[in-house]
Scaffold this motif. Structure first.
Motif, mmCIF file in Angstrom:
data_model
loop_
_atom_site.group_PDB
_atom_site.id
_atom_site.type_symbol
_atom_site.label_atom_id
_atom_site.label_comp_id
_atom_site.label_asym_id
_atom_site.label_seq_id
_atom_site.Cartn_x
_atom_site.Cartn_y
_atom_site.Cartn_z
ATOM 1 N N SER A 148 0.810 -1.060 0.042
ATOM 2 C CA SER A 148 0.077 -0.028 -0.042
ATOM 3 C C SER A 148 0.951 1.254 -0.093
ATOM 4 O O SER A 148 1.910 1.239 0.433
ATOM 5 C CB SER A 148 -0.855 0.010 1.053
ATOM 6 O OG SER A 148 -1.388 0.993 1.518
ATOM 7 N N SER A 149 0.407 2.267 -0.766
ATOM 8 C CA SER A 149 1.126 3.637 -0.523
ATOM 9 C C SER A 149 1.014 4.271 0.754
ATOM 10 O O SER A 149 1.593 5.092 1.244
ATOM 11 C CB SER A 149 0.477 4.388 -1.594
ATOM 12 O OG SER A 149 -0.999 4.642 -1.402
ATOM 13 N N ALA A 150 0.184 3.593 1.651
ATOM 14 C CA ALA A 150 -0.009 4.088 2.858
ATOM 15 C C ALA A 150 1.434 3.967 3.814
ATOM 16 O O ALA A 150 1.639 4.468 4.877
ATOM 17 C CB ALA A 150 -1.125 3.683 3.931
ATOM 18 N N GLY A 151 1.795 2.683 3.714
ATOM 19 C CA GLY A 151 3.290 2.304 4.400
ATOM 20 C C GLY A 151 3.239 0.854 4.260
ATOM 21 O O GLY A 151 2.725 0.003 3.476
ATOM 22 N N VAL A 152 4.464 0.576 4.812
ATOM 23 C CA VAL A 152 4.825 -1.105 4.954
ATOM 24 C C VAL A 152 4.294 -1.848 6.094
ATOM 25 O O VAL A 152 4.121 -1.196 7.406
ATOM 26 C CB VAL A 152 6.196 -1.123 5.176
ATOM 27 C CG1 VAL A 152 6.949 -2.223 5.057
ATOM 28 C CG2 VAL A 152 7.164 -0.422 4.061
ATOM 29 N N SER A 153 3.642 -2.704 5.715
ATOM 30 C CA SER A 153 2.860 -3.600 6.840
ATOM 31 C C SER A 153 4.046 -4.388 7.690
ATOM 32 O O SER A 153 5.160 -4.627 7.001
ATOM 33 C CB SER A 153 1.982 -4.471 6.324
ATOM 34 O OG SER A 153 2.739 -5.557 5.809
ATOM 35 N N ARG A 154 3.884 -4.741 8.779
ATOM 36 C CA ARG A 154 4.525 -5.218 9.814
ATOM 37 C C ARG A 154 5.046 -6.769 9.078
ATOM 38 O O ARG A 154 6.409 -7.210 9.110
ATOM 39 C CB ARG A 154 4.141 -5.620 10.969
ATOM 40 C CG ARG A 154 5.164 -6.193 12.029
ATOM 41 C CD ARG A 154 4.390 -6.248 13.440
ATOM 42 N NE ARG A 154 5.274 -6.732 14.313
ATOM 43 C CZ ARG A 154 6.411 -5.900 14.830
ATOM 44 N NH1 ARG A 154 6.373 -4.547 14.662
ATOM 45 N NH2 ARG A 154 7.121 -6.474 15.896
#
Length: 187
Positions: free
Chosen positions: A58-64
């Motif tokens: 996602s462009s929202a950020g990196v998932s854990r």
């Protein structure tokens, strides 16, 4: 008058039939075009061999989960090396490096390659734990770094390595990694 009414009724039915036929032909043509397009397009599915759950980017950020999987693979890539795979090792690390730090990391890797080429020293890392910071784009991995000379294990030491990441345009790139000096960190 009855004849006139029947004629207008027949004309109206004829018009409806013609519109229905034209619509059917247009829809059949559209269906054929869609079948042709779907058959001619290449489909691509990215498969990961060992995943606990589906991975989304996602462009929202990196998932854990994504950061953990990438860190796990990069740790093995960066810390497992032998004189026989040095060129592959260096090129593989550079492939995942952010362009802005490519030169610096390449210079550091070339030093390792020059030191290790022609020797019989190999190393591998066994992961024991991982600390992840998806917001800060950092990973710390602890485990045992084993050094082998020839066929003999000469050292097995607990070590912690830190990996720094850059996330840009749905792409996670390595911007730095190295040994964590425990004397400079706070527990």
């Amino acid at each position: 008058m009855d004849l006139l009414f029947q004629h207008s009724q027949a004309q109206r039915i004829l018009r409806q039939r013609n519109i229905l036929a034209a619509t059917s032909v247009a829809l059949a043509g559209l269906a054929l075009v869609m079948v042709f397009i779907s058959m001619s397009r290449d489909r691509e599915i990215v498969l990961q061999p060992v995943l606990r759950s589906p991975v989304t980017v996602s462009s929202a950020g990196v998932s854990r989960d994504y950061l953990e999987m990438i860190t796990r693979d990069v740790v093995i890539l960066t810390l497992d090396r032998s004189p026989q795979n040095l060129d592959y090792w260096m090129n593989a690390v550079l492939d995942i490096t952010a362009p802005r730090v490519h030169g610096k990391i390449k210079a550091d890797l070339l030093k390792i390659v020059d030191e290790q080429r022609g020797s019989s020293i190999a190393q591998f890392f066994t992961i024991q734990s991982m600390k992840l910071d998806p917001a800060g784009l950092h990973s710390e991995v602890s485990g045992d770094l084993t050094t082998i000379v020839g066929s003999k294990v000469v050292s097995k030491q607990p070590r912690t390595f830190r990996y720094d990441w850059e996330y840009s345009g749905l792409s996670l790139k390595l911007i730095g990694f190295g040994l964590v000096d425990k004397s400079q960190t706070k527990d």
